[in-house]
Design an enzyme around this catalytic site. Sequence first.
Site, PDB file in Angstrom:
ATOM      1  N   ASP A   8       0.807  -1.223   0.000  1.00 21.51           N
ATOM      2  CA  ASP A   8       0.000   0.000   0.000  1.00 21.51           C
ATOM      3  C   ASP A   8       0.843   1.278   0.000  1.00 21.51           C
ATOM      4  O   ASP A   8       1.539   1.575   0.973  1.00 21.51           O
ATOM      5  CB  ASP A   8      -0.915   0.022   1.219  1.00 21.51           C
ATOM      6  CG  ASP A   8      -1.838  -1.182   1.282  1.00 21.51           C
ATOM      7  OD1 ASP A   8      -3.060  -0.999   1.278  1.00 21.51           O
ATOM      8  OD2 ASP A   8      -1.324  -2.320   1.336  1.00 21.51           O
ATOM      9  N   GLU A  39      -4.255   2.474  -3.520  1.00 26.31           N
ATOM     10  CA  GLU A  39      -5.521   3.060  -3.062  1.00 26.31           C
ATOM     11  C   GLU A  39      -5.336   4.176  -2.031  1.00 26.31           C
ATOM     12  O   GLU A  39      -6.290   4.871  -1.713  1.00 26.31           O
ATOM     13  CB  GLU A  39      -6.431   1.971  -2.495  1.00 26.31           C
ATOM     14  CG  GLU A  39      -6.007   1.407  -1.156  1.00 26.31           C
ATOM     15  CD  GLU A  39      -7.195   0.901  -0.359  1.00 26.31           C
ATOM     16  OE1 GLU A  39      -8.301   0.825  -0.915  1.00 26.31           O
ATOM     17  OE2 GLU A  39      -7.004   0.591   0.831  1.00 26.31           O
ATOM     18  N   ASN A  40      -4.110   4.349  -1.527  1.00 23.11           N
ATOM     19  CA  ASN A  40      -3.843   5.409  -0.538  1.00 23.11           C
ATOM     20  C   ASN A  40      -2.906   6.481  -1.069  1.00 23.11           C
ATOM     21  O   ASN A  40      -2.337   7.259  -0.304  1.00 23.11           O
ATOM     22  CB  ASN A  40      -3.240   4.811   0.737  1.00 23.11           C
ATOM     23  CG  ASN A  40      -4.107   3.767   1.389  1.00 23.11           C
ATOM     24  OD1 ASN A  40      -3.679   2.647   1.602  1.00 23.11           O
ATOM     25  ND2 ASN A  40      -5.343   4.113   1.699  1.00 23.11           N
ATOM     26  N   ASN A  67     -10.704  -0.841  -0.803  1.00 27.39           N
ATOM     27  CA  ASN A  67     -11.904  -0.198  -0.259  1.00 27.39           C
ATOM     28  C   ASN A  67     -11.898   1.318  -0.429  1.00 27.39           C
ATOM     29  O   ASN A  67     -12.938   1.963  -0.286  1.00 27.39           O
ATOM     30  CB  ASN A  67     -12.085  -0.558   1.219  1.00 27.39           C
ATOM     31  CG  ASN A  67     -10.870  -0.233   2.060  1.00 27.39           C
ATOM     32  OD1 ASN A  67      -9.778  -0.742   1.808  1.00 27.39           O
ATOM     33  ND2 ASN A  67     -11.040   0.613   3.063  1.00 27.39           N
ATOM     34  N   HIS A  68     -10.740   1.909  -0.757  1.00 29.20           N
ATOM     35  CA  HIS A  68     -10.680   3.348  -1.018  1.00 29.20           C
ATOM     36  C   HIS A  68     -10.687   3.668  -2.514  1.00 29.20           C
ATOM     37  O   HIS A  68     -10.343   4.781  -2.913  1.00 29.20           O
ATOM     38  CB  HIS A  68      -9.424   3.957  -0.378  1.00 29.20           C
ATOM     39  CG  HIS A  68      -9.471   4.012   1.120  1.00 29.20           C
ATOM     40  ND1 HIS A  68     -10.365   4.812   1.812  1.00 29.20           N
ATOM     41  CD2 HIS A  68      -8.746   3.350   2.055  1.00 29.20           C
ATOM     42  CE1 HIS A  68     -10.173   4.646   3.113  1.00 29.20           C
ATOM     43  NE2 HIS A  68      -9.208   3.764   3.288  1.00 29.20           N
ATOM     44  N   HIS A 151      -7.053  -7.977  -0.868  1.00 27.63           N
ATOM     45  CA  HIS A 151      -7.118  -6.761  -0.058  1.00 27.63           C
ATOM     46  C   HIS A 151      -8.137  -6.997   1.045  1.00 27.63           C
ATOM     47  O   HIS A 151      -9.351  -6.941   0.821  1.00 27.63           O
ATOM     48  CB  HIS A 151      -7.543  -5.594  -0.947  1.00 27.63           C
ATOM     49  CG  HIS A 151      -7.332  -4.244  -0.331  1.00 27.63           C
ATOM     50  ND1 HIS A 151      -6.109  -3.618  -0.314  1.00 27.63           N
ATOM     51  CD2 HIS A 151      -8.190  -3.401   0.285  1.00 27.63           C
ATOM     52  CE1 HIS A 151      -6.222  -2.442   0.275  1.00 27.63           C
ATOM     53  NE2 HIS A 151      -7.474  -2.300   0.665  1.00 27.63           N
ATOM     54  N   HIS A 176      -3.699  -4.041   2.544  1.00 29.29           N
ATOM     55  CA  HIS A 176      -4.729  -3.332   3.320  1.00 29.29           C
ATOM     56  C   HIS A 176      -4.329  -2.988   4.745  1.00 29.29           C
ATOM     57  O   HIS A 176      -4.606  -1.881   5.208  1.00 29.29           O
ATOM     58  CB  HIS A 176      -6.063  -4.080   3.349  1.00 29.29           C
ATOM     59  CG  HIS A 176      -7.110  -3.387   4.187  1.00 29.29           C
ATOM     60  ND1 HIS A 176      -7.635  -2.149   3.846  1.00 29.29           N
ATOM     61  CD2 HIS A 176      -7.718  -3.738   5.350  1.00 29.29           C
ATOM     62  CE1 HIS A 176      -8.531  -1.799   4.753  1.00 29.29           C
ATOM     63  NE2 HIS A 176      -8.589  -2.733   5.676  1.00 29.29           N
ATOM     64  N   HIS A 178      -1.367  -2.554   6.123  1.00 31.11           N
ATOM     65  CA  HIS A 178      -0.200  -1.668   6.180  1.00 31.11           C
ATOM     66  C   HIS A 178       0.908  -2.158   7.099  1.00 31.11           C
ATOM     67  O   HIS A 178       1.893  -1.448   7.307  1.00 31.11           O
ATOM     68  CB  HIS A 178      -0.598  -0.245   6.604  1.00 31.11           C
ATOM     69  CG  HIS A 178      -1.410   0.488   5.594  1.00 31.11           C
ATOM     70  ND1 HIS A 178      -1.418   1.871   5.505  1.00 31.11           N
ATOM     71  CD2 HIS A 178      -2.247   0.056   4.619  1.00 31.11           C
ATOM     72  CE1 HIS A 178      -2.235   2.249   4.535  1.00 31.11           C
ATOM     73  NE2 HIS A 178      -2.746   1.156   3.977  1.00 31.11           N
TER      74      HIS A 178
END
Length: 259
Positions: A8, A39-40, A67-68, A151, A176, A178
């Site tokens: 991530d 996604e982050n 999810n983001h 994820h 996911h 981290h």
Amino acid sequence: MKVLFIGDIMGEPGRRAIARRLPKLVDEHGIDVVIGNGENVAGGFGITPELAQELFDYGLAAITLGNHAWDKKEIVDYIRREPRLLRPANYPEGVPGRGAFVIETAAGEKLGLVQLMGRAYMPTLDCPFQVARREVARLKTHAPAIVVDMHAEATSEKMAMGHFLDGEVSAVVGTHTHVQTADEQILPKGTAYVTDIGMTGPVHSVIGIKKELAIEKFLTGMPRRFEVASGPAVLCAVLVEVEGTLGKAVSIRRFRIPD
């Protein structure tokens, strides 16, 4: 085939770590394909077209989300036309984008990539196990080697997916949480597995967020707007070597490289 999967990527510190460390890593280990979870990338929440292109320019062949995925509204139109940017395959039919892609290396080898999202403590989507079976069967007609990004929040769900797909794919890697796990292994039927690759982002943080903000929320229980931490960063990744003809994993190695 040597496949590097970057964990991530958290905000500007994560992008900086990739820009500084990835070229040398690729050269030293003869890496053929680089994939990352993005996604982050946009301030810790979501991704924008511009930042996706930045990661592609750094050498990523594909980017997975989670999810983001939809946190930045401008990504919706972009993901419709950019097949290298994957949202979870177990979103319902009709959702923009796709959850699987076939990467072709400079040497002409093909690698299938599937993005899935777990359901334990996560948004409720279609069953990732049933979707995995369908997507893997479809990709096998195009590529002997397949990597799956699971994820998910629950380690048990990730481990179950690893064993469920053992022998069917080259690797199942978790994203996911981290936090990098030390359980990298080759499962009995030849699939490489790790529960979580870890985060590429700020070291002195709470999963990438400014530590004082996270601590304040735990102390008070009050809502708090999170911000990505600054300072030194780390690049977390796994390197999976795959036997080209059968798609079985030969080795898996973790990296945690300071920026």
